[in-house]
Scaffold this active site. Structure first.
Site, PDB file in Angstrom:
ATOM      1  N   LYS A  58       0.840  -1.203   0.000  1.00 13.87           N
ATOM      2  CA  LYS A  58       0.000   0.000   0.000  1.00 13.87           C
ATOM      3  C   LYS A  58       0.876   1.255   0.000  1.00 13.87           C
ATOM      4  CE  LYS A  58      -3.903  -2.381   2.075  1.00 13.87           C
ATOM      5  NZ  LYS A  58      -4.724  -2.702   3.255  1.00 13.87           N
ATOM      6  N   GLN A 102      -4.906  -1.455   9.439  1.00 12.86           N
ATOM      7  CA  GLN A 102      -4.837  -2.786   8.844  1.00 12.86           C
ATOM      8  C   GLN A 102      -5.468  -3.815   9.775  1.00 12.86           C
ATOM      9  OE1 GLN A 102      -3.810  -3.295   5.703  1.00 12.86           O
ATOM     10  NE2 GLN A 102      -4.223  -5.480   5.830  1.00 12.86           N
ATOM     11  N   ASP A 125     -11.101   2.875   3.784  1.00 10.50           N
ATOM     12  CA  ASP A 125     -11.490   1.470   3.648  1.00 10.50           C
ATOM     13  C   ASP A 125     -13.000   1.338   3.423  1.00 10.50           C
ATOM     14  OD1 ASP A 125      -9.586  -0.578   3.649  1.00 10.50           O
ATOM     15  OD2 ASP A 125      -9.185  -0.356   5.796  1.00 10.50           O
TER      16      ASP A 125
HETATM   17  N1  GUN Z   1      -7.196  -6.874   5.959  1.00  9.73           N
HETATM   18  C1  GUN Z   1      -7.574  -7.645   4.918  1.00  9.73           C
HETATM   19  N2  GUN Z   1      -8.168  -6.882   3.981  1.00  9.73           N
HETATM   20  C2  GUN Z   1      -8.171  -5.628   4.438  1.00  9.73           C
HETATM   21  C3  GUN Z   1      -8.642  -4.386   3.925  1.00  9.73           C
HETATM   22  O1  GUN Z   1      -9.189  -4.282   2.834  1.00  9.73           O
HETATM   23  N3  GUN Z   1      -8.437  -3.307   4.710  1.00  9.73           N
HETATM   24  C4  GUN Z   1      -7.847  -3.382   5.923  1.00  9.73           C
HETATM   25  N4  GUN Z   1      -7.711  -2.277   6.612  1.00  9.73           N
HETATM   26  N5  GUN Z   1      -7.406  -4.507   6.426  1.00  9.73           N
HETATM   27  C5  GUN Z   1      -7.566  -5.616   5.691  1.00  9.73           C
END
Ligand code: GUN
Length: 287
Positions: A58, A102, A125
């Site tokens: 990311k 996350q 998100d």
């Molecule tokens: N963990 C697995 N997928 C995601 C996601 O799309 N966003 C976040 N913040 N954590 C995750």
């Protein structure tokens, strides 16, 4: 003589690159007009190996398009109160347009409460109940990245969703549920299937649009796929011989579908691209 039909492959890598290219120019324009550089802050608690890789990717993607990214790496022992305090600080910071915590979080932290604390306007998100609700009433602001990316992939096929039968397999808050809402918004007739669904194969056989988000290697058999269906595979699993495979038997499904996403190189690259898009959208709205 071979007489097998073969689906067109939906190239997620290429479409994600297109999204990033669009964003680059939008970011330039935003900088020139407002002096603002979009900023994303990613919070990682602990060292879950998959999360470490996701977060690294990311951050790297942000650099590539010109988003200013900041990473907060907190120890596994971080308390709920400490994380809450950081979120509040980030909510108040003018340079932070997007906040991403996350998941999963360590046990001592109440995930739901943390996600609710993130300012909805910085919730890139799309997991905050406000943004979930906005999507549900059909007037979304920030949308969950993976299903948002899936919609972009479906759009790339030129297939009109109106009146089509869409089947979503999986009902998570991250993929299945928001996916259903996005398809409904495009006037598809949506069925959400899950682990307790009876006659799953029969339901899948009726799907003009099939979105698989189960998390089981090649669980959906080629012969379940309707002739001409659009097949989107959100799965990322290791097969017994160690290969990365989706939730759908790709070879079998390709002989029946009109369009299909590969794994890897389908949905995967879209998730981060849409996160970047949400960050730019959040920055633009902050002006
Ligand atoms: N963990 C697995 N997928 C995601 C996601 O799309 N966003 C976040 N913040 N954590 C995750």
């Amino acid at each position: 003589m071979e007489n097998l039909k073969t689906a067109k492959i939906i190239n997620g890598k290429e479409i994600a690159a297109q999204v990033r290219a669009e964003l680059k120019s939008e970011i330039e324009e935003l900088k020139n007009k407002t002096g603002t550089t979009p900023g994303l802050t990613v919070v990682l608690v602990g060292e879950n190996p998959a999360s470490v890789v996701y977060v690294r990717n990311k951050i790297k993607a942000c650099e590539e398009v010109g988003i200013k990214s900041v990473q907060h790496k907190l120890p596994e022992t971080t308390t709920h109160a400490e994380l809450l305090a950081l979120i509040r600080e980030l909510n108040a910071s003018k340079d932070v347009h997007g906040i991403l915590v996350q998941l999963p979080l360590p046990k001592q932290i109440d995930e739901e409460e943390i996600l609710e604390e993130i300012s909805p306007s910085k919730d890139v998100d799309g997991f905050h109940p406000y943004n979930v609700g906005r999507l549900m009433i059909g007037n979304p602001v920030l949308q969950p990245c993976t299903p948002y990316g899936v919609m972009r992939l479906i759009e790339s096929t030129g297939v009109d969703l109106s009146g089509k039968d869409a089947v979503v397999v999986g009902r998570s808050n991250i993929v299945g549920k928001p996916m259903a809402m996005m398809l409904l918004r495009r006037n598809a007739t949506v069925t959400v299937c899950h682990s307790k669904t009876k006659d799953l194969a029969e339901r899948i056989k009726k799907a003009d649009i099939l979105v698989a988000a189960i998390g089981r290697a090649e669980f959906i058999k080629g012969e379940w796929v309707k002739e001409g269906a659009v097949v989107i595979d959100v799965g990322m699993n290791r097969s017994q011989d160690g290969k990365l495979v989706g939730d759908v038997d790709f070879e079998g499904a390709s002989e029946r579908a009109s369009f299909i996403t590969p794994v890897p190189g389908g949905v995967g690259p879209m998730t981060i691209a849409m996160l970047l898009k949400n960050t730019v959208e959040a920055a633009r709205r902050s002006k």
